[in-house]
Design a protein around this motif. Sequence first.
Motif, PDB file in Angstrom:
ATOM      1  N   ALA A 150      -8.458 -43.284   5.384  1.00 48.51           N
ATOM      2  CA  ALA A 150      -7.362 -42.608   6.065  1.00 48.51           C
ATOM      3  C   ALA A 150      -7.735 -42.321   7.512  1.00 48.51           C
ATOM      4  N   ASP A 151      -8.790 -42.971   7.981  1.00 44.93           N
ATOM      5  CA  ASP A 151      -9.217 -42.823   9.365  1.00 44.93           C
ATOM      6  C   ASP A 151      -9.466 -41.367   9.697  1.00 44.93           C
ATOM      7  N   HIS A 152     -10.347 -40.850   8.941  1.00 47.68           N
ATOM      8  CA  HIS A 152     -10.598 -39.426   8.934  1.00 47.68           C
ATOM      9  C   HIS A 152     -11.573 -39.072  10.041  1.00 47.68           C
ATOM     10  N   PHE A 210      -7.646 -43.720  -6.952  1.00 52.61           N
ATOM     11  CA  PHE A 210      -7.855 -45.078  -6.447  1.00 52.61           C
ATOM     12  C   PHE A 210      -6.530 -45.721  -6.071  1.00 52.61           C
ATOM     13  N   LEU A 211      -5.578 -45.666  -7.016  1.00 45.69           N
ATOM     14  CA  LEU A 211      -4.276 -46.280  -6.735  1.00 45.69           C
ATOM     15  C   LEU A 211      -3.580 -45.569  -5.587  1.00 45.69           C
ATOM     16  N   GLY A 212      -3.714 -44.265  -5.551  1.00 47.47           N
ATOM     17  CA  GLY A 212      -3.074 -43.504  -4.479  1.00 47.47           C
ATOM     18  C   GLY A 212      -3.643 -43.833  -3.114  1.00 47.47           C
ATOM     19  N   THR A 213      -4.905 -44.226  -3.077  1.00 51.85           N
ATOM     20  CA  THR A 213      -5.509 -44.574  -1.799  1.00 51.85           C
ATOM     21  C   THR A 213      -5.199 -46.004  -1.394  1.00 51.85           C
ATOM     22  N   VAL A 214      -5.257 -46.904  -2.372  1.00 46.03           N
ATOM     23  CA  VAL A 214      -5.046 -48.313  -2.047  1.00 46.03           C
ATOM     24  C   VAL A 214      -3.589 -48.563  -1.692  1.00 46.03           C
ATOM     25  N   SER A 218       2.425 -42.865   3.065  1.00 49.64           N
ATOM     26  CA  SER A 218       1.983 -41.655   3.754  1.00 49.64           C
ATOM     27  C   SER A 218       2.920 -40.479   3.543  1.00 49.64           C
ATOM     28  N   HIS A 219       4.219 -40.702   3.580  1.00 50.14           N
ATOM     29  CA  HIS A 219       5.105 -39.544   3.552  1.00 50.14           C
ATOM     30  C   HIS A 219       5.809 -39.379   2.213  1.00 50.14           C
ATOM     31  N   ASP A 220       5.863 -40.443   1.473  1.00 46.66           N
ATOM     32  CA  ASP A 220       6.582 -40.400   0.209  1.00 46.66           C
ATOM     33  C   ASP A 220       5.571 -40.221  -0.913  1.00 46.66           C
ATOM     34  N   HIS A 221       5.665 -39.113  -1.617  1.00 47.85           N
ATOM     35  CA  HIS A 221       4.674 -38.851  -2.659  1.00 47.85           C
ATOM     36  C   HIS A 221       5.200 -39.198  -4.050  1.00 47.85           C
ATOM     37  N   LEU A 222       6.315 -39.901  -4.103  1.00 50.11           N
ATOM     38  CA  LEU A 222       6.928 -40.193  -5.401  1.00 50.11           C
ATOM     39  C   LEU A 222       6.005 -41.015  -6.284  1.00 50.11           C
ATOM     40  N   PHE A 223       5.379 -42.010  -5.653  1.00 48.96           N
ATOM     41  CA  PHE A 223       4.480 -42.891  -6.393  1.00 48.96           C
ATOM     42  C   PHE A 223       3.332 -42.080  -6.991  1.00 48.96           C
ATOM     43  N   PHE A 224       2.810 -41.189  -6.169  1.00 45.28           N
ATOM     44  CA  PHE A 224       1.711 -40.359  -6.666  1.00 45.28           C
ATOM     45  C   PHE A 224       2.163 -39.482  -7.820  1.00 45.28           C
TER      46      PHE A 224
END
Lengths: 312, 226
Positions: A150-152, A210-214, A218-224
């Motif tokens: 995430a370019d932290h 893992f899936l959430g990172t790959v 960024s703005h839509d958290h539905l998948f998560f």
Amino acid sequence: MADPSPWQATRPTNQGSGGSAVLSMEPEDVDSDGGHHDYDDPDMSKDSQGRNEGSSPGDDFRQRMSQNMTQMMWQAGTQGAKKAWNVYGNIDILRPYFNVEPREVRRRLLYSLIPRKPTAQKQEVPRELYGPVMVVLTMIALLLYQMKSADHKVADGTLMGSALGTCFMYWLGASGLVWLLAYVCSVRIVMVQILSMIGYGMFGHCIVLFLGTVIHTSHDHLFFYLLWALVGGLSTLRMVCIIMSRASGKTERIVVMATLAALHLLFLLYLHFAYHTVVEELSQVFDSQLVPEPQSAAAADSVMEKSQAAVP
Amino acid sequence: MADVEFHSEEGSGSLEGDISVPGAARTDDELSTLDEPVRETIMRDVKAVGFKFYHVLYPKKSQMLLKQWDLWGPLILCTFMAMMLQGSTDEGNDRKTNDGKTNDGGPQFAEVFVIYWVGASVVTLNSKLLGGSISFFQSVCVLGYCVCPLAISLIVCRIILAAATQNIALFVIRFLFVAAGFAWSTFASTAFLGDSQPRGRKILAMYPLFLFYFVISWLIISHTHS
């Protein structure tokens, strides 16, 4: 067997006034006596010296203070070293918990996502720690990956440490809490089994992270949220079913189950949002600083011009 | 007291035998290490370290890395990588963070150092727990030396980063180098440590090792600051 007898014979005479021929052995005896008196003797001698010389009480106090400190440090150091050595020496105690076959680990990882319907029969929980430890380590690596990908941009030694601390503390802390509750609510389960169960349960977290990172949205958290409900829910259900099948009291077990489920699901939410919000906030900060802040339009314009001039 | 007398009688018997010190020169012909020049002593150690690096880069079945372990190589590699990966704190070079300090987000020296040694000890402890027949420092030595391919890929990455403006093609090249270094490191350490594990458990011992090298590779590939 011959040795101890003369030692024991001479020791009392050392302390007494002594008038026998054995007294000639005294200096050697004290020297070879070893560490028993080492800590006490210097103190005594220093005390008497201080009194004789009549030095200022401040010096005396400081001397004694420093002596005490060194002694304490030394003792703490040796104790720590001894403890570490003992732990390393007693590594065999932990070995049975690491006695697994790769096949079993694979099966347990898979089955940690498949809940079984609780029946009257107790559900089996492995007493094994290899899988959980590896899952926790994987999770730490994933968190690191998440931050980096995430370019932290933060002094990230501390965050890396916090990732490590978070994972291990959750594992041990949640297990401790659940164990306490299980003990109070008479659920038939031991600490190692709880550690193993929660550790394998964290495999679901790893998948979601893992899936959430790959697949990064960024703005839509539905998948998560979908993943959270599905994978996290499955692994939670699995653990809840285990507790349910092993508890005797009908109402008490609800406390344990609810605590476990809440801890497990909230931790996943925390892991996702704590790091993602950090990432988002930071990227916002950086964006706002890269594009100059609208404090005064003139200043901003001049900076813009400079930056444009600098670009080619 | 009767015991003492009994013993003193028996103690008069002569004690004979050779005292052999492992590592000491056995005969007079062999040069003792005490009176040799310092240069030779150092060169011998340097040669031993160099030979171990060669063994890692060209891994074949050899027990040398295991039998004569040392921690010089790991220390050198660790310090080197920590310095190379050190985040820059130059003024004006990078973006400012909230507190006005500049930091490009690169890992700090201590972080790399801790990852290196703690990671190695965790992998070793795991292999001990799984019943591996290997001593602690042997394993740490092998793990440390096997980072060598990754260190080489780090050098390549730094050269690429310093040489040209970045684009996708260069990133792909860097990625390939790091991936090759990762595979090489994992393969080499597997070749050395694989035999010490009981049969069928190899994969269990190799997993944390894989994770360890993966994290180091990730540090290298994500280090984009020239």
